[in-house]
Scaffold this motif. Structure first.
Motif, PDB file in Angstrom:
ATOM      1  N   GLY A 125       9.698   5.387   9.532  1.00 50.09           N
ATOM      2  CA  GLY A 125       9.709   4.237   8.628  1.00 50.09           C
ATOM      3  C   GLY A 125       9.231   4.601   7.244  1.00 50.09           C
ATOM      4  O   GLY A 125       9.756   4.108   6.238  1.00 50.09           O
ATOM      5  N   MET A 126       8.238   5.474   7.173  1.00 48.92           N
ATOM      6  CA  MET A 126       7.732   5.931   5.875  1.00 48.92           C
ATOM      7  C   MET A 126       8.798   6.703   5.119  1.00 48.92           C
ATOM      8  O   MET A 126       8.970   6.516   3.905  1.00 48.92           O
ATOM      9  CB  MET A 126       6.496   6.811   6.116  1.00 48.92           C
ATOM     10  N   CYS A 127       9.538   7.556   5.807  1.00 51.74           N
ATOM     11  CA  CYS A 127      10.622   8.314   5.166  1.00 51.74           C
ATOM     12  C   CYS A 127      11.702   7.377   4.621  1.00 51.74           C
ATOM     13  O   CYS A 127      12.192   7.560   3.506  1.00 51.74           O
ATOM     14  CB  CYS A 127      11.237   9.301   6.157  1.00 51.74           C
ATOM     15  N   CYS A 128      12.044   6.357   5.423  1.00 53.34           N
ATOM     16  CA  CYS A 128      13.044   5.379   4.969  1.00 53.34           C
ATOM     17  C   CYS A 128      12.565   4.642   3.719  1.00 53.34           C
ATOM     18  O   CYS A 128      13.341   4.419   2.776  1.00 53.34           O
ATOM     19  CB  CYS A 128      13.344   4.381   6.083  1.00 53.34           C
TER      20      CYS A 128
ATOM     21  N   LEU B 144       9.718  -3.449   2.175  1.00 55.46           N
ATOM     22  CA  LEU B 144       9.706  -4.005   3.527  1.00 55.46           C
ATOM     23  C   LEU B 144       9.534  -2.905   4.574  1.00 55.46           C
ATOM     24  O   LEU B 144       8.804  -3.074   5.561  1.00 55.46           O
ATOM     25  CB  LEU B 144      10.999  -4.794   3.790  1.00 55.46           C
ATOM     26  N   PHE B 145      10.195  -1.776   4.364  1.00 51.33           N
ATOM     27  CA  PHE B 145      10.021  -0.631   5.260  1.00 51.33           C
ATOM     28  C   PHE B 145       8.569  -0.156   5.236  1.00 51.33           C
ATOM     29  O   PHE B 145       7.995   0.219   6.257  1.00 51.33           O
ATOM     30  CB  PHE B 145      10.948   0.518   4.863  1.00 51.33           C
ATOM     31  N   MET B 146       7.985  -0.169   4.052  1.00 53.09           N
ATOM     32  CA  MET B 146       6.603   0.267   3.899  1.00 53.09           C
ATOM     33  C   MET B 146       5.651  -0.670   4.650  1.00 53.09           C
ATOM     34  O   MET B 146       4.720  -0.230   5.333  1.00 53.09           O
ATOM     35  CB  MET B 146       6.233   0.328   2.418  1.00 53.09           C
ATOM     36  N   VAL B 147       5.899  -1.968   4.532  1.00 55.24           N
ATOM     37  CA  VAL B 147       5.072  -2.957   5.231  1.00 55.24           C
ATOM     38  C   VAL B 147       5.199  -2.763   6.740  1.00 55.24           C
ATOM     39  O   VAL B 147       4.199  -2.790   7.474  1.00 55.24           O
ATOM     40  CB  VAL B 147       5.485  -4.394   4.833  1.00 55.24           C
ATOM     41  N   TRP B 148       6.434  -2.531   7.217  1.00 55.95           N
ATOM     42  CA  TRP B 148       6.644  -2.312   8.653  1.00 55.95           C
ATOM     43  C   TRP B 148       5.915  -1.044   9.116  1.00 55.95           C
ATOM     44  O   TRP B 148       5.301  -1.030  10.187  1.00 55.95           O
ATOM     45  CB  TRP B 148       8.135  -2.181   8.940  1.00 55.95           C
ATOM     46  N   THR B 149       5.968  -0.001   8.302  1.00 57.49           N
ATOM     47  CA  THR B 149       5.301   1.263   8.643  1.00 57.49           C
ATOM     48  C   THR B 149       3.797   1.067   8.768  1.00 57.49           C
ATOM     49  O   THR B 149       3.168   1.523   9.734  1.00 57.49           O
ATOM     50  CB  THR B 149       5.601   2.331   7.581  1.00 57.49           C
ATOM     51  N   LEU B 150       3.209   0.388   7.793  1.00 58.32           N
ATOM     52  CA  LEU B 150       1.763   0.155   7.821  1.00 58.32           C
ATOM     53  C   LEU B 150       1.369  -0.740   8.992  1.00 58.32           C
ATOM     54  O   LEU B 150       0.350  -0.500   9.654  1.00 58.32           O
ATOM     55  CB  LEU B 150       1.311  -0.478   6.504  1.00 58.32           C
TER      56      LEU B 150
END
Length: 410
Positions: A119-122, A148-154
């Motif tokens: 997710g972080m890479c995305c 949004l990807f960053m929020v999901w990753t965290l």
């Protein structure tokens, strides 16, 4: 003379300060790792909190155009590898995982399965994707998606829905029952025969720890092809292969070998229902973990190390859970000596072969399916062990009479 010495001293100090300033201003990689080490060494933070701070730091550096996406991913990968494989406090991991390839596999698996590295890479790639401007304000849309990807990753990193035990926690049971103290006698041989006849017939012949053995896979595919009817040969092969792949992740099948079943009981702390992550863990770590222990025993010249495969089954009886009716036992031997306030005192040597058979059937939740009508069908798979069908059926009939009070099996 004194003035000259003082001037040279302060000129030297200024020169050193200039060099340090130049180092911190121009070498972003050095500054990054200096900051990451400071974060990782902060004892008040949990590991997942440290990972979240590192992700936020790298994302901020990329958003501000201080570093590029490729460099960001490279720095992340290198720093996570150092934290998981070099700076880890899990000392047992250093002893078991010595192969560099195994270390890389361990780092990749933990990063993606437990800390949402994908997710972080995305999120980072979304910041730099260039596509034809067919949509107005496409750059803003991609940045929103990146956020949004960053929020999901965290969220995934901090929630810790899938967590593995440390190697030290996984190895603890091997210190409770060291191989040189185990009685490798006829009784244990019979218990091993019952288990492998039901759960993993090729256990002793298979060189690998998982089902990823060419010989084992070919045998499975041959059986599937033989069971196909009215199909052309090529279609049969593709159909068998397709069924094989689907069954790998099937809850009722899964081709889990005894070492794979054991490693998931030892290693998965939280998130058993994530079956794809769990199955990949079983395949990878059954080899890495048990190969590492086997190597340690050989290097230390430990007595009875030649019985290593039987030793794993002995540990299996002390760790893997089983199911009898509506009751779930956190470990196999609890079915024979249910204790809540003190340590279980029964060992596998104290259990009847009939009881061991029932508990082994309970591994796949089939214990209460045993009846007088089908008992011979189930017993025919047991090799080299005499079992009394009447005793088995009587024990099955009575095993749930006194739930949570005393022994379920004899």
């Amino acid at each position: 003379m004194a003035i000259l010495i003082i001037n040279r001293y302060f000129l030297g100090r200024n020169s050193t300060n200039d060099k340090m300033e130049s180092l911190f201003n121009e070498n972003i990689i050095f500054v990054f790792f200096f900051a990451m080490i400071a974060i990782y060494n902060y004892s008040d933070l949990k590991e997942y909190q440290r990972m979240a701070i590192i992700y936020i730091s790298v994302y901020a550096l990329t958003v501000l155009d201080i570093i590029g996406v490729k460099l960001a991913i490279a720095l992340l990968g290198l720093s996570l590898f150092c934290f998981f494989e070099i700076f880890t406090s899990d000392e047992t991991k250093f002893k078991i995982l010595v192969n560099p390839i195994y270390k890389i596999i361990d780092f990749i698996y933990i990063s993606f399965s437990q800390y949402a590295f994908g997710g972080m890479c995305c999120a980072l790639f979304m910041l730099r994707i260039k596509i034809p401007d067919i949509i107005n304000k496409q750059e803003m849309i991609l940045k929103i998606l990146s956020f949004l990807f960053m929020v999901w990753t965290l969220t995934s990193t901090l929630q810790q829905k899938y967590v593995l035990h440390t190697f030290g926690e996984m190895y603890k049971i091997f210190t409770y029952f060291p191989i040189n103290k185990i009685k490798f006698n006829e009784k244990l041989d019979e218990a091993c025969s019952i288990l492998i006849s039901i759960e993993d017939k090729a256990y002793y012949e298979r060189k690998s720890y998982s089902f990823l053995s060419p010989k084992y896979i070919l045998e499975i595919l041959k059986d599937k092809i033989r069971n196909q009817r009215g199909s052309k040969k090529i279609a049969c092969v593709f159909s068998a292969g397709n069924r094989f792949i689907r069954n790998i992740f099937d809850e009722s099948r899964g081709y889990s070998t005894i070492p794979m079943q054991l490693i998931r009981s030892l290693g998965i702390k939280r998130g058993y229902n994530y079956k794809y992550r769990r199955k990949i863990f079983e395949i990878l770590y059954s080899r890495m973990f048990f190969k590492g222990i086997e190597r340690m025993l050989k290097e230390d010249q430990v007595a009875q190390r030649q019985y290593f495969k039987k030793y794993l089954i002995y540990i299996y009886f002390h760790k893997v859970n089983t199911f009898l009716g509506d009751a779930t036992f956190s470990k196999f031997l609890n079915a024979f000596d249910m204790q809540y306030s003190k340590k279980n005192e029964k060992d596998i040597y104290d259990c009847s072969n009939e009881g061991i058979f029932i508990a082994c059937m309970g591994l796949s939740k089939r214990a209460n399916s045993i009846t007088k009508a089908n008992i011979e069908y189930y017993l025919q798979v047991i090799d080299n062990v005499e079992l009394d069908p009447d005793v088995v059926c009587d024990m099955v009939d009575k095993m749930m009479d006194r739930p949570y009070d005393g022994n379920y099996l004899q």
